[in-house]
Every structure is written in structure tokens, then in C-alpha cells.
Design a protein around this motif. Structure first.
Motif, PDB file in Angstrom:
ATOM      1  N   LYS A 175      15.551  30.516  -2.904  1.00  9.36           N
ATOM      2  CA  LYS A 175      14.428  31.244  -2.321  1.00  9.36           C
ATOM      3  C   LYS A 175      13.104  30.845  -2.975  1.00  9.36           C
ATOM      4  CE  LYS A 175      15.269  35.483  -1.196  1.00  9.36           C
ATOM      5  NZ  LYS A 175      15.513  36.950  -1.233  1.00  9.36           N
ATOM      6  N   ALA A 176      13.176  30.420  -4.247  1.00  9.52           N
ATOM      7  CA  ALA A 176      11.953  30.074  -4.976  1.00  9.52           C
ATOM      8  C   ALA A 176      11.466  28.659  -4.693  1.00  9.52           C
ATOM      9  CB  ALA A 176      12.185  30.235  -6.477  1.00  9.52           C
ATOM     10  N   SER A 177      12.211  27.890  -3.915  1.00 12.95           N
ATOM     11  CA  SER A 177      11.825  26.501  -3.652  1.00 12.95           C
ATOM     12  C   SER A 177      10.454  26.430  -3.001  1.00 12.95           C
ATOM     13  CB  SER A 177      12.850  25.837  -2.732  1.00 12.95           C
ATOM     14  OG  SER A 177      12.374  24.590  -2.274  1.00 12.95           O
TER      15      SER A 177
ATOM     16  N   ASP B 265       0.810  -1.218   0.000  1.00 11.23           N
ATOM     17  CA  ASP B 265       0.000   0.000   0.000  1.00 11.23           C
ATOM     18  C   ASP B 265       0.848   1.275   0.000  1.00 11.23           C
ATOM     19  OD1 ASP B 265      -2.421  -1.390   0.026  1.00 11.23           O
ATOM     20  OD2 ASP B 265      -2.303  -1.665   2.197  1.00 11.23           O
ATOM     21  N   MET B 266       2.151   1.146  -0.092  1.00 12.76           N
ATOM     22  CA  MET B 266       3.013   2.323  -0.143  1.00 12.76           C
ATOM     23  C   MET B 266       3.170   2.763  -1.601  1.00 12.76           C
ATOM     24  SD  MET B 266       6.958   2.776   1.189  1.00 12.76           S
ATOM     25  CE  MET B 266       6.474   2.685   2.921  1.00 12.76           C
ATOM     26  N   PRO B 267       2.972   4.052  -1.903  1.00 12.39           N
ATOM     27  CA  PRO B 267       3.098   4.513  -3.288  1.00 12.39           C
ATOM     28  C   PRO B 267       4.454   4.163  -3.876  1.00 12.39           C
ATOM     29  CG  PRO B 267       2.152   6.230  -1.922  1.00 12.39           C
ATOM     30  CD  PRO B 267       2.590   5.145  -0.992  1.00 12.39           C
ATOM     31  N   VAL B 268       4.437   3.716  -5.137  1.00 10.96           N
ATOM     32  CA  VAL B 268       5.678   3.383  -5.833  1.00 10.96           C
ATOM     33  C   VAL B 268       6.612   4.581  -5.826  1.00 10.96           C
ATOM     34  CG1 VAL B 268       6.664   2.884  -8.104  1.00 10.96           C
ATOM     35  CG2 VAL B 268       4.734   1.551  -7.259  1.00 10.96           C
ATOM     36  N   GLU B 269       6.089   5.728  -6.181  1.00 12.57           N
ATOM     37  CA  GLU B 269       6.869   6.961  -6.155  1.00 12.57           C
ATOM     38  C   GLU B 269       6.532   7.733  -4.887  1.00 12.57           C
ATOM     39  OE1 GLU B 269       9.197   8.145  -7.830  1.00 12.57           O
ATOM     40  OE2 GLU B 269       9.161   7.390  -9.871  1.00 12.57           O
ATOM     41  N   PRO B 270       7.543   8.207  -4.147  1.00 17.48           N
ATOM     42  CA  PRO B 270       7.256   9.049  -2.981  1.00 17.48           C
ATOM     43  C   PRO B 270       6.392  10.235  -3.354  1.00 17.48           C
ATOM     44  CG  PRO B 270       9.563   8.412  -3.026  1.00 17.48           C
ATOM     45  CD  PRO B 270       8.985   7.975  -4.335  1.00 17.48           C
ATOM     46  N   GLU B 271       5.656  10.730  -2.378  1.00 18.21           N
ATOM     47  CA  GLU B 271       4.687  11.789  -2.641  1.00 18.21           C
ATOM     48  C   GLU B 271       5.349  13.127  -2.957  1.00 18.21           C
ATOM     49  OE1 GLU B 271       2.410  11.838   0.894  1.00 18.21           O
ATOM     50  OE2 GLU B 271       1.609   9.812   0.639  1.00 18.21           O
ATOM     51  N   LYS B 272       6.553  13.351  -2.416  1.00 19.98           N
ATOM     52  CA  LYS B 272       7.208  14.644  -2.592  1.00 19.98           C
ATOM     53  C   LYS B 272       8.595  14.453  -3.191  1.00 19.98           C
ATOM     54  CE  LYS B 272       4.808  16.488   1.469  1.00 19.98           C
ATOM     55  NZ  LYS B 272       4.967  17.080   2.824  1.00 19.98           N
ATOM     56  N   GLU B 273       9.083  15.526  -3.837  1.00 14.39           N
ATOM     57  CA  GLU B 273      10.395  15.460  -4.473  1.00 14.39           C
ATOM     58  C   GLU B 273      11.210  16.685  -4.089  1.00 14.39           C
ATOM     59  OE1 GLU B 273      12.320  14.620  -8.864  1.00 14.39           O
ATOM     60  OE2 GLU B 273      10.502  15.824  -8.720  1.00 14.39           O
ATOM     61  N   LEU B 274      12.473  16.443  -3.815  1.00  8.51           N
ATOM     62  CA  LEU B 274      13.420  17.505  -3.500  1.00  8.51           C
ATOM     63  C   LEU B 274      14.544  17.411  -4.520  1.00  8.51           C
ATOM     64  CD1 LEU B 274      13.771  19.666  -1.220  1.00  8.51           C
ATOM     65  CD2 LEU B 274      15.269  18.025  -0.077  1.00  8.51           C
ATOM     66  N   THR B 275      14.783  18.484  -5.256  1.00  8.92           N
ATOM     67  CA  THR B 275      15.790  18.472  -6.309  1.00  8.92           C
ATOM     68  C   THR B 275      17.048  19.202  -5.867  1.00  8.92           C
ATOM     69  OG1 THR B 275      14.829  20.449  -7.318  1.00  8.92           O
ATOM     70  CG2 THR B 275      14.100  18.322  -8.156  1.00  8.92           C
TER      71      THR B 275
ATOM     72  N   GLY C 238      13.476  26.447 -10.902  1.00  3.95           N
ATOM     73  CA  GLY C 238      14.715  25.715 -10.727  1.00  3.95           C
ATOM     74  C   GLY C 238      14.706  24.783  -9.542  1.00  3.95           C
ATOM     75  N   PRO C 239      15.870  24.260  -9.164  1.00  2.00           N
ATOM     76  CA  PRO C 239      15.980  23.266  -8.097  1.00  2.00           C
ATOM     77  C   PRO C 239      15.719  23.852  -6.717  1.00  2.00           C
ATOM     78  CG  PRO C 239      18.143  23.934  -8.838  1.00  2.00           C
ATOM     79  CD  PRO C 239      17.171  24.564  -9.783  1.00  2.00           C
ATOM     80  N   ASP C 240      15.544  22.972  -5.757  1.00  2.00           N
ATOM     81  CA  ASP C 240      15.325  23.396  -4.375  1.00  2.00           C
ATOM     82  C   ASP C 240      16.640  23.740  -3.677  1.00  2.00           C
ATOM     83  OD1 ASP C 240      12.366  22.742  -4.129  1.00  2.00           O
ATOM     84  OD2 ASP C 240      13.173  20.790  -4.721  1.00  2.00           O
ATOM     85  N   ILE C 241      17.677  22.988  -4.005  1.00  2.00           N
ATOM     86  CA  ILE C 241      18.973  23.124  -3.335  1.00  2.00           C
ATOM     87  C   ILE C 241      20.070  23.248  -4.379  1.00  2.00           C
ATOM     88  CG2 ILE C 241      20.677  21.885  -1.901  1.00  2.00           C
ATOM     89  CD1 ILE C 241      18.316  20.638  -0.408  1.00  2.00           C
ATOM     90  N   LEU C 242      21.021  24.112  -4.108  1.00  2.00           N
ATOM     91  CA  LEU C 242      22.185  24.270  -4.980  1.00  2.00           C
ATOM     92  C   LEU C 242      23.439  23.839  -4.234  1.00  2.00           C
ATOM     93  CD1 LEU C 242      21.583  27.814  -6.545  1.00  2.00           C
ATOM     94  CD2 LEU C 242      21.210  25.600  -7.646  1.00  2.00           C
ATOM     95  N   ILE C 243      24.273  23.029  -4.895  1.00  2.00           N
ATOM     96  CA  ILE C 243      25.630  22.778  -4.430  1.00  2.00           C
ATOM     97  C   ILE C 243      26.493  23.715  -5.269  1.00  2.00           C
ATOM     98  CG2 ILE C 243      27.427  21.080  -4.037  1.00  2.00           C
ATOM     99  CD1 ILE C 243      24.790  20.669  -2.465  1.00  2.00           C
TER     100      ILE C 243
ATOM    101  N   LEU D   4      11.369  20.978   3.645  1.00  2.00           N
ATOM    102  CA  LEU D   4      12.115  19.778   3.280  1.00  2.00           C
ATOM    103  C   LEU D   4      13.584  20.110   3.056  1.00  2.00           C
ATOM    104  CD1 LEU D   4       9.689  18.036   0.740  1.00  2.00           C
ATOM    105  CD2 LEU D   4       9.959  17.576   3.183  1.00  2.00           C
ATOM    106  N   ALA D   5      13.827  21.236   2.408  1.00  2.00           N
ATOM    107  CA  ALA D   5      15.207  21.643   2.132  1.00  2.00           C
ATOM    108  C   ALA D   5      15.970  21.920   3.426  1.00  2.00           C
ATOM    109  CB  ALA D   5      15.220  22.861   1.213  1.00  2.00           C
ATOM    110  N   ILE D   6      15.308  22.583   4.379  1.00  2.00           N
ATOM    111  CA  ILE D   6      15.948  22.823   5.681  1.00  2.00           C
ATOM    112  C   ILE D   6      16.228  21.491   6.375  1.00  2.00           C
ATOM    113  CG2 ILE D   6      15.511  23.660   8.024  1.00  2.00           C
ATOM    114  CD1 ILE D   6      16.413  25.863   6.248  1.00  2.00           C
TER     115      ILE D   6
END
Length: 742
Positions: free
Chosen positions: A613-615, A340-350, A406-411, A620-622
Motif C-alpha cells: 500500500k505504501a508503494s 541519448d537514452m539514459p544509462v539508468e532507467p528513469e523509474k525503479e520498481l522493487t 519498503g518494496p513496491d511488490i511482495l512475493i 507501475l506495480a499494477i
């Protein structure tokens, strides 16, 4: 699911393939449900269900990295963990059988304890044969590689064992015994199989007749009934061999990027499960197609910290994996399928990054284990593409960021950190870093240097230290470029540094002194730039410059002892990397007395992380930022820098790690003495010095990686002797100023 448009523009086909491979629980009989909220809105969203999830199984009390010997399927089909402890200098062995309720049943191993092995020489390779006997291989001597004879004990129960008289293990060569198997196991027909050196051997049950000798360099094997499989790295195949004569029967192509630690097992129904850093794949009986059922990068399998040493199946299509780690810890993980667990997680962090980073990868692994409903998309771009297209990625990224996407986090390694801060791209993380600093989870001096106009927008996840090793009288002059240039000029060419790689040498000192050239506010100081170029030219002209040949290759740090050079400069990225220098410092006394200094109170930031800032996923990022800076992640040494978590740094300073010891032999010293060429975990006093350096550095090597690249590129003609100092300074002032004003 939102996709990163940078990759969509430049790697569209790659993304299509990656998306197909990224299902966490594909291939199982998952269900599909409808989204009632979507239906109410006039649309219907179907969500596939069914995925494996990881959880930790508490280990038996007292079982540690050092005491755990092997994790495998036991005589009654249950997973079993073998361990040892010391009793009056002797090894006392115990087996722990894992029950269905994940509790442990302790079994005394009389068949092993009867051997009376000394604890320091009690490393044993244990297997459970297809003939339902247990087998153990051990060495009678301290050198288990070549000289010592190996013994094999077989047991049909836990109490009694019998040593096998195997003539094959008595064969010798001019160097000692020929064979040194790490394990031996039996097939259902009684024949024996083991690997030694670069080959895999099949013998009859008495060890008298060799039935087959197969190439096995870099390979691993496992038995199934009266046949056996070999995971062959050379041909990239799983090969099935007949256990009667060793002839090949079938081969199955493998598509793995890394074969180290790859393991496999065969279930009762004939399905083969293959474990690698990529995850778990299954080859169903009668099929020729591998099916990915567990994605490695979403859990411990893909962690750069851990490596699997045991792999067993549970009774309900579940799996157990026993891990050891680089920092000498161990754990047991359980992988269970949840329909019963979704194949893909509900949220995404890029996460956007130009290059790979093991500390980030470890944080991704740990974060996703703790947050199974979040998928982290971390695919370093230069791992997928090449340096030639880096500018294309950056331009596309910049366009997205300025558009509020764009992405949530930058390296930020290799990116224009200062520019992103000025343009308001990065979120303010001051409060979080101040909280971590107050709790000891972040170095206060690094936090202070990360401030821009009093606020913090990015921090490194590791730091390197530009250091110079050498004779104490030379080190007095090595801290400043002007005095160093004078010292080099007063000695014969090549006497101070020996032979240097000019580009690497310039890069090192640019890291150390770039902060003096580019001041706050992106102001290039022409005087400091001129002095840097002048002094570096004098130092390089007073050194031998490598031409890339073996005869004129750069001097190593051992030149301080072997050739009597005065200094050696290197960026040190952790306690282990400090090992060679520590060995020299600890051995060199008298005329060649050696020491080390930190250059210009500078550190080199690695894995600099910021949140956009636009994430749409700020929380989740924190959370990910907290994970990557956590003591647990930072305690691991990936040779990519010192920890910035103060508690982790202090912990590593107290650790004694004998597994880091490696010897390269003896070398004759320039002073007539003999020295041991070795790498080892530095002594506590030297570790303490490194720790204090990390806690007191004041200057970052620069938030702008591109500034150093411009400096190195447009000074080549000057250092090559085809441009004047005035021309070089003029060109660099123009290039740097234009870039910094963009």
C-alpha cells in the motif's frame, strides 16, 4: 535512486558491487547532461546517457520453431537465417538474408536442396567458414547420435555444393561411427575444426591428419581468421588456439554463472563480443578486461523462457540474437545502442522475494522490454544469502513495511500473508483481478479463494496440485486420511506406498489438509489437528520409512508398475511433470489399472504476489501484475506450477509437444508384463482432466507458509515415537496459536 534498506542493512557490500554491474549501457562513449529543473532548485543532477535497447525483428513468413535451422553471419557479412519446409516428403531449404532496413532477401539453397533429404531427417548444422565457404553437416540415418555416418557438404555459392571426402568421419568403433559433429567449419588457412563427444578436433583441410585434440566437454568454439577460440566451462576461460597446430596462445578469464548457450563472435576490429544469460560483454582488441554493454536481466537474454541459438553483429555496433523457447516458439531480437537514452532507467520498481521464481523472472524480462524507462530490482534474497538469515530479512522487511516504506511488490511465499493483510500492508487489487477474471485472464475459482472479507490483496502466479496416482480400488480410499489410514493398516507394511521419505510425505499431506486444521480467522481446530496426526501416524507406521541409504530410498512412481505398490502421492507442477503419471495411466490396464485423483480439492499457491500500500509506484506495480498474469507469460511452462491465466491454461491443454518425450527404457511389471519407462506430454484427455482440476480446486494449501513449518517441526517427536499424541497436540496448539496471534 531509492535503495531497498533491507539489503542495505544486511548486504551492503553486495549492493555496492551489484550497482556497479547493473549499468545498462556502460562502457560506450555516453554523454552526460544536466538536469535544468535541479539546477533551478540550486542543485545539479548529472545523468549519463547511452544504452542498448531491444526490439523484435519480424521473421520471414512461415519460419517457425520447427522450420528454423540456423542464424549466422552469411557470405556477404549480412545475417542469414536458414529454414526448411516440406515438399512431397522432401526437405526444401531456403536462406533469408537480412538487409540494413530489416527486410529479408530470399535465397534458394540449391547446394542443400540437391541432397534430396527426407524432411523428417533433415536437421543440418550450417556454418560459414573463415575461408568464405559454407558448410553443412547432416546424418544419413535416423539416429544422429552414435550409429549413423555424418556427411559434410561445402559450397562456394548458393547453387552448388560438393561433399567432402573426410576420412575422419569414416572411423568406427565397436559402437558405430566415432564422430558425430553437430557442425564443421574451416579456418582461413583451410584447416577444419569440429567438436564431437567430449573433445574438440583440429584437422587439416583434407580431413586426413589430426592436428590437435582438445578437451571440450561443455565447451563451444568459434573461428577467427586462422585461429579459433574455445569457451571452456571447465576452466572458466575463453581460450585462443593457433589454427596451424592447435596450441594455446592466450586465455581470458570468464565470470559467468551459467555457460549453457554462451556464444561469441569477433568483429573486424578484433573486439570479441560474448553472449550469455548475463548479457553481452565485450573484450576490446588488446585489452584483458571484459566490459558489460548489455545487461541480460533487462531483456530476453536473461529470460528463463528463451535460449539463444544464433548470434550475429550488425554493421553499426548493433547485434542480432535468434531465440528458441521452452514452449516451442522462436523470435529474432535486435539490440541497438541509443546515445541519448539514459544509462539508468528513469523509474525503479522493487520486488521483495525470499526465493527465486521463473515466472516472475519471465515477467520482469517482458515488462522491461515493453517499458525501457523502468528498471525492476528483483534479486531473490535466499539466492544471495542463505536460509539461516531468512528471519533477519523478514524482521527488517516487517519494520520497513510497518513504517510505510519498503518494496513496491511482495512475493509472499514464505512470508506471513495473513498478517500483512490484517495490518493493512497490502493494497487492495480486487478491481484488477475481477477485470482479469471477467476477460478469462485469471481463474475464477482461484480468485474466489483469494478473497479475505470479500476483497483480494494477493494472488498466486502459479498453482500446484497435490495428487495421488495408483490402482483404482486403492484410489477409492485415498481421498480422505481416515479411510486411507484404514486401507494402509489392512495391508502389509510397505505394500501400499512402498518406502517413503517421512518429512516429504508429511509435507505433502500437510499441504493437502492444512486448510481443515487452520480455519478462517486463524483459528486452530484441535479436533482436526488430532485426527490429522493420528491418521498420518497410522499411514507412516504402515509404510517403510527411508533411512537415506540407496538400499532404502523412497519408492518412485514407477513402483506402481515395477513393484506393484498401490499408491504414489506427489505435487504436480505442470503438464510436463504430469508426464510420468500419464504414461503409467495410459499403459496400465487389467489387474494394475491405474488412475489419478486430486486430494481434498486443494491447490498449492506459488509466487503469491501482492502490492504494498505504501508503494509510490502503484501504476507501475499494477502494470507488472498484469504482465505476470498475462497469457503470454503464463503460456510458458517453467515446471513451477500450472497457469492461473485461464486462456493460457486452455491453450496449453490443446498443445501437442513431442519435444517433451524422453524414454528411460523398459521395466518388468509386477503383473508379468513389460512397460516403457518414459516421460512425455500427456494425451489430450489427460491434459483436459488436469485443466478441469485447476478450474475447480476450492482450497488453498494455506496463505501462511510458516504454519506448515511449525506443524512439521513440532510433530517430529510424535512421529519418531518419543512423544505421545496428547503432548504433540498440546505443544502444537500452543505454538500455532501464539504464532497466529502475533
Amino acid at each position: 535512486m531509492r535503495k531497498n534498506r533491507i539489503k542495505r542493512v544486511l548486504l551492503q557490500m553486495t549492493l555496492i558491487l551489484a550497482a556497479a554491474a547493473s549499468l545498462y549501457g556502460c562502457g560506450r562513449d555516453g554523454k552526460v547532461i544536466s538536469d535544468p529543473e535541479g539546477a533551478a532548485a540550486g542543485t545539479q543532477k548529472n545523468q549519463a546517457l547511452g544504452r542498448y535497447a531491444e526490439s523484435d525483428v519480424p521473421l520471414p513468413e512461415g519460419v517457425t520453431y520447427d522450420s528454423g535451422l540456423g542464424f549466422l553471419e552469411g557470405p556477404d557479412g549480412r545475417p542469414v537465417l536458414f529454414a526448411r519446409k516440406e515438399k512431397n516428403g522432401t526437405a526444401e531449404f531456403t536462406a533469408y538474408l537480412l538487409s540494413e532496413d530489416l527486410t529479408w532477401e530470399e535465397k534458394e539453397c540449391g547446394w542443400l536442396n540437391q541432397l534430396g533429404l527426407k524432411y523428417e531427417n533433415s536437421s543440418i548444422g550450417i556454418t560459414f567458414g573463415e575461408d568464405h565457404n559454407m558448410y553443412a553437416v547432416y546424418s544419413e540415418g535416423e539416429d544422429q547420435e552414435v550409429i549413423s555416418r555424418h556427411h559434410v557438404v561445402a559450397a562456394g555459392d548458393w547453387e552448388y555444393g560438393q561433399e567432402l571426402d573426410l576420412p575422419v568421419l569414416l572411423e568406427t568403433s565397436e559402437y558405430g561411427y566415432k564422430y558425430y559433429p553437430r557442425s564443421i567449419t574451416a579456418l582461413e588457412n583451410g584447416n577444419l575444426i569440429f567438436s564431437s563427444g567430449n573433445n574438440i578436433y583440429l584437422y587439416d583441410a583434407a580431413g586426413q591428419q589430426r592436428l590437435a585434440e582438445l578437451p571440450g566437454d561443455g565447451s563451444s568454439y568459434f573461428a577467427s581468421g586462422s585461429q579459433f577460440y574455445v569457451i571452456d566451462e571447465a576452466s572458466k576461460n575463453l581460450i585462443l588456439y593457433d589454427g596451424e597446430d592447435g596450441k594455446e596462445r592466450t586465455r581470458y578469464p570468464l565470470d559467468l554463472n551459467q555457460y549453457f548457450g554462451t556464444r561469441a563472435l569477433v568483429r573486424e576490429n578484433g573486439d570479441i563480443s560474448l553472449l550469455s544469460v548475463a548479457g553481452i560483454q565485450v573484450l576490446k582488441s588488446g585489452s584483458g578486461i571484459w566490459e558489460q554493454i548489455v545487461e541480460g536481466k533487462s531483456n530476453t537474454m536473461g529470460s528463463p523462457k528463451y535460449y539463444a541459438t544464433g548470434f550475429t553483429a550488425g554493421s553499426q555496433e548493433d547485434y542480432f540474437i535468434y531465440y528458441n523457447s521452452m514452449d516451442e516458439t522462436n523470435k529474432l531480437s535486435h539490440y541497438v545502442y541509443y546515445p541519448d537514452m539514459p544509462v539508468e532507467p528513469e523509474k525503479e520498481l522493487t520486488i521483495f522475494s525470499l526465493s527465486d521464481n521463473n515466472t516472475i523472472r519471465q515477467a520482469v524480462s517482458e515488462y522491461q522490454i515493453e517499458n525501457p524507462n523502468v528498471k525492476i530490482d528483483f534479486q531473490p534474497l535466499l539466492e544471495e544469502g542463505s536460509a539461516a538469515v531468512a528471519d533477519d530479512y523478514i524482521r527488517t522487511l516487517n519494520a520497513e513495511l510497518l513504517a510505510g516504506e519498503g518494496p513496491d511488490i511482495l512475493i509472499l511465499d514464505g512470508l506471513s500473508e495473513e498478517s500483512y493483510i490484517e495490518k493493512g500492508v497490502l493494497a487492495d487489487i480486487t478491481d484488477e483481478i475481477e477485470r482479469l477474471t471477467a476477460s478469462g485472464d485469471f481463474l475464477a475459482n482461484i480468485a474466489k479463494e483469494c478473497r479475505v472479507d470479500g476483497r483480494i490483496y494477493s494472488v498466486p502466479v502459479r498453482i500446484g496440485l497435490p495428487m495421488t496416482f495408483g490402482r483404482k480400488e486403492a484410489l477409492k480410499e485415498a481421498g480422505q486420511l481416515s479411510s486411507l489410514a484404514d486401507f494402509v493398516h489392512a495391508h502389509e507394511t510397505g505394500q501400499v506406498f512402498g518406502t517413503v521419505d517421512r518429512d516429504a510425505f508429511l509435507s505433502f499431506y500437510a499441504d493437502a489438509f492444512l486448510n481443515d486444521i487452520v480455519k478462517e480467522g486463524d483459528v486452530v481446530e484441535e479436533t482436526e489437528l488430532t485426527e490429522f496426526l493420528t491418521n498420518m501416524k497410522r499411514i507412516i507406521d504402515g509404510s517403510e520409512v527411508s533411512d537415506g541409504t540407496r538400499e532404502k530410498r523412497p519408492s518412485s512412481i514407477w513402483g506402481l508398475l515395477e513393484k506393484g505398490t498401490y499408491l504414489y502421492s506427489s505435487e504436480i507442477n505442470g503438464f510436463y511433470e504430469f508426464g510420468q503419471g500419464a504414461s503409467i495411466i495410459e499403459q496400465a490396464q487389467g489387474e494394475l489399472e491405474a488412475d489419478v485423483i486430486l486430494i481434498n480439492e486443494t491447490y498449492v499457491p506459488y509466487g503469491t504476489i501482492g502490492i504494498t500500500k505504501a508503494s509510490k509506484n502503484q501504476d507501475l506495480a499494477i502494470g507488472f501484475l498484469q504482465t505476470v498474469l498475462s497469457e503470454d507469460v503464463q503460456r510458458s511452462d517453467f515446471y513451477d506450477g500450472f497457469a492461473v491465466n485461464q486462456n493460457a491454461l486452455e491453450f496449453l491443454c490443446t498443445v501437442e509437444r513431442t519435444s517433451a518425450d524422453a524414454y528411460g527404457g523398459t521395466i518388468p511389471g509386477a503383473d508379468g508384463r513389460t512397460y516403457d519407462m518414459k516421460i512425455g506430454w500427456p494425451s489430450e484427455p489427460l491434459r483436459r482432466r488436469m485443466t478441469e482440476f485447476c478450474k475447480t480446486v476450492k482450497h488453498s494449501a494455506g496463505r501462511n507458509w510458516k504454519v506448515k513449518q511449525i506443524l512439521l517441526e513440532y510433530s517430529k517427536d510424535y512421529f519418531g515415537g518419543t512423544a505421545s499424541l496428547e503432548d504433540a497436540v498440546k505443544k502444537l496448539m500452543t505454538k500455532l496459536t501464539l504464532y497466529l496471534q502475533e
